[in-house]
Design an enzyme around this catalytic site. Structure first.
Site, PDB file in Angstrom:
ATOM      1  N   GLY A  24       5.097   2.626   1.430  1.00  0.00           N
ATOM      2  CA  GLY A  24       6.067   3.526   0.814  1.00  0.00           C
ATOM      3  C   GLY A  24       6.417   4.671   1.753  1.00  0.00           C
ATOM      4  N   ASP A  25       5.388   5.253   2.376  1.00  0.00           N
ATOM      5  CA  ASP A  25       5.624   6.363   3.304  1.00  0.00           C
ATOM      6  C   ASP A  25       6.461   5.891   4.495  1.00  0.00           C
ATOM      7  OD1 ASP A  25       4.056   7.817   1.621  1.00  0.00           O
ATOM      8  OD2 ASP A  25       2.240   7.693   2.852  1.00  0.00           O
TER       9      ASP A  25
ATOM     10  N   SER B 217       0.842  -1.190   0.000  1.00  0.00           N
ATOM     11  CA  SER B 217       0.000   0.000   0.000  1.00  0.00           C
ATOM     12  C   SER B 217       0.882   1.247   0.000  1.00  0.00           C
ATOM     13  CB  SER B 217      -0.887   0.023   1.245  1.00  0.00           C
ATOM     14  OG  SER B 217      -0.090   0.321   2.379  1.00  0.00           O
ATOM     15  N   LYS B 218       0.235   2.378  -0.197  1.00  0.00           N
ATOM     16  CA  LYS B 218       0.963   3.634  -0.220  1.00  0.00           C
ATOM     17  C   LYS B 218       1.625   3.876   1.132  1.00  0.00           C
ATOM     18  CE  LYS B 218       0.042   8.517  -0.718  1.00  0.00           C
ATOM     19  NZ  LYS B 218       1.277   8.780  -0.009  1.00  0.00           N
ATOM     20  N   ARG B 219       0.947   3.410   2.181  1.00  0.00           N
ATOM     21  CA  ARG B 219       1.514   3.601   3.528  1.00  0.00           C
ATOM     22  C   ARG B 219       2.866   2.907   3.690  1.00  0.00           C
ATOM     23  NH1 ARG B 219      -2.519   1.423   6.763  1.00  0.00           N
ATOM     24  NH2 ARG B 219      -3.921   1.771   4.997  1.00  0.00           N
TER      25      ARG B 219
END
Ligand code: GLU
Length: 508
Positions: free
Chosen positions: A266-267, A262-264
């Site tokens: 990556g963050d 998920s994008k999280r």
């Protein structure tokens, strides 16, 4: 049966930035199309107007331009099967919805959201299907006159697919083999909504794949649950003979392997999940992209190609042309692919090394500018040589600055721990001698200078490591960097001597 021409499509919904998993899907479609001399279509699936995000379509197109994945036809590319934006195909879908209605394979349903909620409260695990449809308000239960009257008075309705229960539906998947499910678990999916006069994803997707003569549907695993319904739709239309082959690609998993990427993630771990930087028009949030983070498109392509596929051996570095030759759906894995973003960094390093020094020097120019250096003040030969000396130490072009800055700015300060270790009381005296030795060198290129300086150190009986490290400290500002005499050859005699003198003056 004659062989069908390979025609594949990438069909994103413009609901935001393109996720890196979508990029991989497009890449596999591209490789497959090229390998078979087929066509790659770019279709925009925008029938869900609530989820439309302005700028998303342009973003997706720009992403593929950057990555070097050209389409043969579709939105912005043209072609004979257009329009390729589903919101512009309303009339086509209406016609096919009518085909199903006329054949008794679909029906009109008037149930309001409140009525549906009431049913859900009444029946546990309510599903609109063969077991319940006769209790609902639809064209199967209401007299025809009433149905016509309701439509005439403008009542909202949906068209549902009439799924026959208790039938085995076979999906032949090129990656997963045969998947069989029983039709009783499917609900009578909504195919069309009168409210916006638009079909739902399922109907539009099947009608378009048929009309656009799509031969293979290669898409993410998240669409596998829809495949039985899609098979039934092809059958309802009588299009079984030209039904595309399916291939559902494995999920991209978190780097740790537990669950979907998920994008999280990556963050949390500091890597982009989008090809380009994305500015969310609603929230204003900015998400990082591979391009802006300094990845080379070739590296991203190679990295993604191996997430869920391998060439059957352990070869890792492959150009687009090689990928096109080697790609094979039967070598795609069924299980999810861990998103090993560190591998992506490694690929970038490898692709930087594959670039010519001249090309790298060109890429380095804007980085110099960002750091206040005018690259035009230097010859291309100088920039090329500087880059070639340090490129082995970087993963990203922008890191060239960190490694090569001393070629452009003389050190003003000297690394403290190196000074402590390498600059002793008699160093200034030895460095003053070194200045004289260097001054006497006629050919200041790397090897001749090295021979003379090394000879002098030996003759004097000085400690090789101490002298060379103090020399390096004076010229570079710290005890690291490429081969010392490559550095001095590039800097030139005058600059080298000035730097040593400055170190003597500053460090005493
Ligand atoms: N519009 C779907 C998506 O956003 C396409 C799914 C498919 O390829 O059938 O991924």
């Amino acid at each position: 049966m004659t062989e069908r021409k390979v025609r594949v499509r990438f069909a994103p919904s413009p609901t935001g930035a393109l996720h890196i998993g979508g990029v991989r899907t497009a890449l596999y479609n591209y490789l497959f199309a090229r390998q078979h001399g087929g066509d790659l279509i770019f279709r925009i699936e925008d029938t869900d107007s609530n989820r439309f995000v302005p700028g998303a379509e342009e973003y997706i197109l720009e992403s593929f331009k950057w990555l070097g994945i050209p389409f043969d036809e579709g939105v912005s590319f043209g072609g004979e099967h257009g329009p390729y934006r589903q919101s512009e195909r309303r009339e086509i879908y209406k016609k096919y919805v009518q085909v199903l209605l006329d054949a008794g394979k679909a029906y009109i349903a008037f149930d309001t959201p409140e009525e549906l909620d009431a049913k859900r409260a009444e029946i546990a695990n309510f599903q609109y299907d063969a077991s319940t449809r006769m209790q609902m308000r639809n064209s199967l239960t209401l007299p025809k006159e009433e149905v016509d009257a309701l439509i005439a008075e403008g009542r909202q309705y949906v068209v549902r697919f009439k799924i026959e229960p208790d039938e085995d539906v076979h999906v032949n998947d090129l990656i997963r083999g045969e998947v069989v499910i029983n039709s009783s678990i499917l609900d009578d999916k909504v195919l069309y909504k009168s409210a916006d006069e638009l079909p739902t994803y399922h109907l539009a997707n099947i009608v378009d794949d048929h009309l656009m003569e799509v031969s293979h549907v290669i898409r993410g695993e998240e669409w596998l649950p829809s495949a039985p319904l899609h098979v039934l739709l092809y059958r309802a239309f009588g299009w079984e003979d030209t039904m595309p082959a399916f291939a559902h690609l494995p999920l991209l998993l978190k780097p740790e392997g537990n669950g979907k990427l998920s994008k999280r993630d990556g963050d949390r771990l500091g890597f982009p999940v989008f090809p380009l930087e994305w500015h969310d028009p609603k929230t204003g949030e900015v998400s990082s992209g591979y391009r802006e983070s300094g990845y080379l498109p070739e590296a991203v392509i190679n990295f993604l190609a191996l997430l869920g596929w391998n060439p059957g051996n352990d070869q890792e570095l492959m150009s687009m042309d090689e990928l096109i030759k080697l790609f094979n759906l039967s070598h795609c894995s069924k299980s999810g692919a861990k998103f090993d973003y560190k591998k992506g960094v490694w690929f970038n390093h490898e692709y930087i090394l594959q670039k010519s020094d001249g090309e790298l020097a060109k890429l380095f120019k804007p980085v110099l500018r960002e750091n206040g250096i005018d690259p035009d003040a230097y010859s291309d030969a100088f920039l090329t040589a500087a880059v070639s000396l340090v490129k082995g130490r970087v993963n990203f072009v922008k890191e060239l600055w960190e490694q090569a800055r001393f070629f452009f700015v003389a050190p003003l300060r000297y690394a403290e721990k190196d000074v402590k270790k390498r600059w002793s009381e008699d160093t200034p005296r030895i460095m003053t001698e070194l200045i004289e030795v260097l001054r006497g060198i006629e050919d200041f290129s790397s090897k001749p200078s090295e021979d003379i300086v090394i000879g002098w150190i030996a003759e004097k009986g000085y400690h090789m490591g101490n002298v060379m490290n103090a020399f390096r400290l004076a010229v570079v500002g710290e005890c690291k960097g490429p081969h010392m005499f490559d550095i001095t050859a590039l800097l030139g005699k005058e600059e080298t001597l000035a730097r040593i003198q400055r170190a003597i003056d500053v460090l005493k």
